[in-house]
Design an enzyme around this catalytic site. Structure first.
Site, PDB file in Angstrom:
ATOM      1  N   SER A 113       1.092  -1.060  -0.122  1.00 34.37           N
ATOM      2  CA  SER A 113      -0.178  -0.234  -0.280  1.00 34.37           C
ATOM      3  C   SER A 113       0.641   1.303   0.074  1.00 34.37           C
ATOM      4  O   SER A 113       1.199   1.515   1.467  1.00 34.37           O
ATOM      5  CB  SER A 113      -1.076  -0.252   1.176  1.00 34.37           C
ATOM      6  OG  SER A 113      -1.882   0.963   1.152  1.00 34.37           O
ATOM      7  N   LEU A 114       1.182   1.733  -0.828  1.00 34.22           N
ATOM      8  CA  LEU A 114       1.640   3.257  -1.121  1.00 34.22           C
ATOM      9  C   LEU A 114       1.688   3.955  -0.635  1.00 34.22           C
ATOM     10  O   LEU A 114       0.833   4.173   0.235  1.00 34.22           O
ATOM     11  CB  LEU A 114       2.076   3.729  -2.831  1.00 34.22           C
ATOM     12  CG  LEU A 114       2.595   2.586  -4.208  1.00 34.22           C
ATOM     13  CD1 LEU A 114       2.185   3.198  -5.202  1.00 34.22           C
ATOM     14  CD2 LEU A 114       3.765   1.507  -3.680  1.00 34.22           C
ATOM     15  N   ASN A 174      11.988   6.710 -12.181  1.00 36.71           N
ATOM     16  CA  ASN A 174      11.489   5.676 -12.808  1.00 36.71           C
ATOM     17  C   ASN A 174      10.331   6.833 -14.324  1.00 36.71           C
ATOM     18  O   ASN A 174      10.355   6.396 -14.852  1.00 36.71           O
ATOM     19  CB  ASN A 174      11.774   4.618 -12.934  1.00 36.71           C
ATOM     20  CG  ASN A 174       9.743   4.041 -12.576  1.00 36.71           C
ATOM     21  OD1 ASN A 174       8.880   5.081 -12.086  1.00 36.71           O
ATOM     22  ND2 ASN A 174      10.072   3.205 -12.170  1.00 36.71           N
ATOM     23  N   HIS A 250       3.439  -1.595 -16.914  1.00 41.95           N
ATOM     24  CA  HIS A 250       3.544  -2.066 -15.706  1.00 41.95           C
ATOM     25  C   HIS A 250       2.682  -3.188 -14.988  1.00 41.95           C
ATOM     26  O   HIS A 250       1.820  -3.681 -15.821  1.00 41.95           O
ATOM     27  CB  HIS A 250       2.602  -0.455 -15.082  1.00 41.95           C
ATOM     28  CG  HIS A 250       2.897  -0.657 -13.251  1.00 41.95           C
ATOM     29  ND1 HIS A 250       3.931  -0.148 -12.917  1.00 41.95           N
ATOM     30  CD2 HIS A 250       1.986  -1.407 -12.662  1.00 41.95           C
ATOM     31  CE1 HIS A 250       3.525  -0.323 -11.566  1.00 41.95           C
ATOM     32  NE2 HIS A 250       2.345  -0.522 -11.635  1.00 41.95           N
ATOM     33  N   GLU A 353      -1.966  11.840  11.909  1.00 42.24           N
ATOM     34  CA  GLU A 353      -2.415  10.026  11.987  1.00 42.24           C
ATOM     35  C   GLU A 353      -1.574   9.031  11.629  1.00 42.24           C
ATOM     36  O   GLU A 353      -1.366   8.212  11.765  1.00 42.24           O
ATOM     37  CB  GLU A 353      -3.953  10.363  11.911  1.00 42.24           C
ATOM     38  CG  GLU A 353      -4.451  11.435  13.288  1.00 42.24           C
ATOM     39  CD  GLU A 353      -5.095  12.906  13.044  1.00 42.24           C
ATOM     40  OE1 GLU A 353      -4.739  13.570  13.441  1.00 42.24           O
ATOM     41  OE2 GLU A 353      -4.343  12.839  11.883  1.00 42.24           O
ATOM     42  N   PHE A 378     -10.435  10.995  14.472  1.00 40.04           N
ATOM     43  CA  PHE A 378      -9.148  11.127  13.586  1.00 40.04           C
ATOM     44  C   PHE A 378      -8.635  10.378  13.713  1.00 40.04           C
ATOM     45  O   PHE A 378      -7.317   9.761  12.144  1.00 40.04           O
ATOM     46  CB  PHE A 378      -8.143  12.001  14.422  1.00 40.04           C
ATOM     47  CG  PHE A 378      -9.080  13.113  14.502  1.00 40.04           C
ATOM     48  CD1 PHE A 378     -10.210  14.013  14.000  1.00 40.04           C
ATOM     49  CD2 PHE A 378      -8.719  13.602  15.835  1.00 40.04           C
ATOM     50  CE1 PHE A 378     -11.031  14.881  14.485  1.00 40.04           C
ATOM     51  CE2 PHE A 378      -9.059  15.033  15.992  1.00 40.04           C
ATOM     52  CZ  PHE A 378     -10.621  15.318  15.291  1.00 40.04           C
TER      53      PHE A 378
END
Length: 608
Positions: A113-114, A174, A250, A353, A378
C-alpha cells in the site's frame, strides 16, 4: 564497479525470471531500481541474515512493495533464499508473495500500500536514535509515484524535524506510474526542492551510474543531523528494449523471457557476502516492577480517558519497554500523564495521524510496546496503516478517545461513530470498550502483553465508578450487572450506554418487567457463553451502543448467534441520525440510545 554493474544485471534477470514463473508481477518496476539495490546490498547494507534479530542490523524497507521481485532477487544473491524458492513467486503457500511480508528474512513489515514505507522507516529511525541508541541505518526504497501520497510528506516533515541522519530514502524516479507518467516525471530537482524544504539533505543522481550511486550512499552516511533523500533518475524496464521506458508495461511479465534474459547478458550466479552489522549491545533486561494501578472508589465519577492516561503512567513506571505516541491531543486523551512521567519514551507526532500509527509500527519492529492515542474520529485517517499493520503481524495498542455522541456539543466532526466497526473488521484484532475507571485501568494494562491489533475506546465525560478495584476483566469476558430467574429480556451495552441500560432496567422493573443487564466490555472477542445463556433464559436481547448501528456492538452480538437453532428475538439500538451540537444527555436522546429508548425497545420486545 564492473562487478556491481554485473550484480545489477543479475538482479534484473532474476526479477524477470520470477515474474515469468508466476505469470504476473512487476518486473519493470524492479528493473529500474536494480543498480541502486546492487550497490546497497554489496557495499552499504549491514545485515546478518542468520541472526535476523541482531540489534545492530540495518533495516531495509521496500516502500514500493510491488518491486518485490527485486527484493527476492537480492535475497537470492545474499544466499538468504534459494533460486528454487525464487521461482515459487506468487504461488500458494510460498513465502514470496506478490508484495513483501515479514515471513522472509530481512523483511520487517508488509508493504504494497504505497506511501507507508517511509513513515514506518521514520518510526524505526526514531527508535534507533531515541530508544535503542544503536547506530543501525534505515534504508527505504521509494517509488516516485508514491510521492503523491500525503503520508510521505508527513514522514518527510517528521524525520526532517527530528534530524534523523540514520534514515536514507532512495527514490526510484523512473518517470512512469501504473497508467502513464508521474506528476513530475524525471524532474528530480522538483522533488529535491520539496524534500529539501523539510530539512532533508538531497542528492540527485543517475540511478544507473554505479559510481554516482556509490558516491551518493557515501555522502548520505557522511551527512550529520539530517536525513538524506537520494533522487535517482532511472528507466523503467531498464536493459530490455521492448519494455524500457515504455507505457503500458506496468505490472506485467516481459513478453519473451528468454529473449529478455539474453538481452540482459544471460544468467549470473554471483553471491554477495553482506557486511556484518556493527557490534551492538543487547537491550538491557526488561525493567519490571510490581504494577501499581490507580484505584477508583465506587460511587465517584471519573472519565475513562483519565483512567487510561493514569494507567499508562503507571505502566511506564513498571515497564521500561512501554512507549506512548500521541497526535497533539495529549491534554484530551490524558497521555500527558505519561509524557510528564516518562518524557524519554513519549513521542509527539502532531496532527499527522498516518505518521502517528506508522511510527508505532516501526517501533514495535524493535520490540517496543507502543500505545497510540488520539480522538477516535481522527484515527480513520490512519486506518490503512492499521490494516497493513495487521498484515505485518504487528502488535499495536490503539486508543480512540472522545468516542460517540456522548462527547456533547463539539458536533459530528469530533465523534467517532465508525470505530468499533473498523477495528472489529481487522484480522487478529481485539476491541474493548470499558464503562468505568477501574475497568479501564485493568484493560489498559492487559493490552501490554496482547499480540495483534488492539483497540480501546474511551469516553470524554466523567462516568460513575461501578466496579471495585479488585474486580477482574478478562479479555473476551463480560459482566452481568443485573440478573434474576424471572428475567424477560436482556439488555447488552458497553461504555457509556451501560449506565443508560441500568437506568432502563430500573424503569422496566417499576413496570413489572425484569431485565438482565450485561456489560459487554469485550466487543471482540465477545463472551458467547454469557450471551447464549442470556438468550436461553430470556429469549430476547436488546443491544444499545453509542455508535452507528452498522458493524459495532449490536452486530458483534448478532454474530454470536450465527447458526443458532433458535436465535433470540432481537432489537438493535444505535445512533439513528446525524448528530449536531447539544449536551451529552440531549445527544443520547436525539440518537435514540438513552434510557427511555432502551426501556421502550425492551418493553416492545417483551410483549412479543
Amino acid at each position: 564497479m564492473d562487478d556491481l554493474a554485473e550484480l545489477g544485471q543479475q538482479l534484473r534477470v532474476d526479477a524477470v525470471r520470477a515474474a515469468a514463473a508466476a505469470g504476473s508481477g512487476h518486473p519493470t518496476s524492479s528493473m529500474s531500481a536494480a543498480d541502486l539495490m546492487a550497490v546497497l546490498l554489496a557495499r552499504y547494507l549491514r545485515y546478518d541474515f542468520d541472526t535476523t534479530q541482531h540489534p545492530g542490523n540495518d533495516h531495509l524497507i521496500f516502500s514500493k512493495g510491488h518491486a518485490s521481485p527485486l527484493l527476492y532477487a537480492m535475497l537470492v544473491a545474499a544466499d538468504a533464499i534459494s533460486d528454487e524458492e525464487l521461482l515459487t513467486f506468487r504461488e500458494a503457500e510460498s513465502r514470496l508473495e506478490g508484495h513483501p511480508t515479514p515471513q522472509l528474512p530481512g523483511v520487517d513489515v508488509a508493504t504494497g500500500s504505497l506511501g507507508q514505507g517511509l513513515p514506518i522507516g521514520t518510526g524505526l529511525a526514531l527508535a534507533g536514535r531515541r530508544l535503542d541508541e544503536i547506530d543501525y541505518r534505515v534504508w527505504v526504497l521509494c517509488g516516485d509515484s508514491e510521492l503523491a501520497e500525503g503520508s510521505m510528506w508527513e514522514a518527510f516533515e517528521h524525520a526532517g524535524h527530528a534530524g534523523l541522519d540514520n534514515l536514507i530514502a532512495v527514490v526510484d524516479v523512473n518517470r512512469l506510474g501504473q497508467r502513464g507518467p508521474t506528476r513530475h516525471g524525471w524532474d528530480t530537482a522538483a522533488y529535491a526542492r520539496r524534500i529539501g524544504a523539510f530539512g532533508w539533505h538531497t542528492v540527485e543522481i543517475d540511478g544507473h551510474d554505479i559510481d554516482e550511486i556509490d558516491r551518493a550512499y557515501a555522502e548520505a552516511l557522511a551527512t550529520a543531523g539530517r536525513p538524506t533523500a537520494i533522487l535517482a533518475r532511472t528507466r523503467k524496464g531498464r536493459g530490455v528494449e521492448s519494455v524500457e521506458d515504455q507505457e503500458g508495461k506496468h505490472g506485467k511479465p516481459l513478453p519473451d523471457t528468454d529473449e529478455a534474459v539474453a538481452e540482459l547478458g544471460g544468467r549470473r550466479y554471483a553471491r554477495v557476502r553482506v557486511a556484518d552489522p556493527l557490534p551492538a549491545p543487547e537491550r538491557m533486561p526488561l525493567d519490571t516492577t510490581s504494577l501499581k494501578l490507580s484505584t477508583y472508589e465506587p460511587g465517584t465519577e471519573v472519565a475513562t480517558r483519565t483512567a487510561f492516561g493514569e494507567t499508562l503512567a503507571a505502566l511506564g513506571d513498571a515497564r521500561s519497554d512501554v512507549v506512548v505516541l500521541d497526535g497533539e491531543v495529549s491534554d484530551s486523551t490524558r497521555t500527558r500523564y505519561f509524557a510528564q512521567a516518562h518524557p524519554d519514551r513519549f513521542f509527539q507526532c502532531y496532527i499527522a495521524e498516518q505518521q502517528l500509527v506508522a511510527a508505532a509500527v516501526g517501533m514495535q519492529v524493535r520490540g517496543w510496546i507502543p500505545y497510540v492515542s488520539t480522538f477516535a474520529a481522527f484515527l480513520s485517517r490512519a486506518h490503512d496503516f492499521v490494516r497493513m499493520a495487521a498484515v505485518s503481524g504487528a502488535d499495536l495498542r490503539v486508543n480512540g478517545s472522545h468516542a460517540g455522541v456522548s462527547i456533547g456539543p463539539d458536533g459530528p466532526s469530533q465523534m467517532g461513530l465508525e470505530d468499533l466497526a473498523a477495528y472489529r473488521a481487522l484480522w487478529r484484532s481485539t476491541v474493548l470498550y470499558p464503562c468505568d475507571a477501574n475497568q479501564t485501568a485493568h484493560l489498559t494494562a492487559a493490552l501490554a502483553d496482547l499480540s495483534g491489533i488492539s483497540y480501546l475506546r474511551t469516553t470524554r465525560g466523567d462516568t460513575p465508578v461501578l466496579y471495585s478495584p479488585e474486580e477482574t476483566f478478562p479479555i473476551g469476558g463480560s459482566k452481568v450487572l443485573r440478573s434474576s430467574p424471572d428475567d424477560q429480556v436482556t439488555i447488552v451495552a458497553a461504555g457509556i450506554t451501560v449506565f443508560e441500560a441500568l437506568t432502563a432496567a430500573d424503569r422496566l422493573a417499576d413496570a413489572g418487567i425484569a431485565a438482565r443487564v450485561i456489560d459487554l466490555y469485550s466487543v471482540k472477542p465477545v463472551d458467547t457463553a454469557t450471551l447464549h445463556q442470556a438468550a436461553a433464559d430470556t429469549g430476547r436481547i436488546v443491544t444499545v451502543e453509542d455508535h452507528w448501528p452498522q458493524g459495532g456492538l449490536g452486530d458483534a452480538v448478532l454474530d454470536a448467534f450465527v447458526g443458532a437453532v433458535e436465535p433470540p428475538l432481537f432489537a438493535k439500538l444505535g445512533v439513528l441520525a446525524l448528530p449536531g451540537s447539544a449536551t451529552p444527555a440531549e445527544q443520547l436522546w436525539h440518537a435514540g440510545i438513552d434510557a427511555d429508548a432502551v426501556a421502550d425497545a425492551a418493553t416492545a420486545l417483551a410483549a412479543q
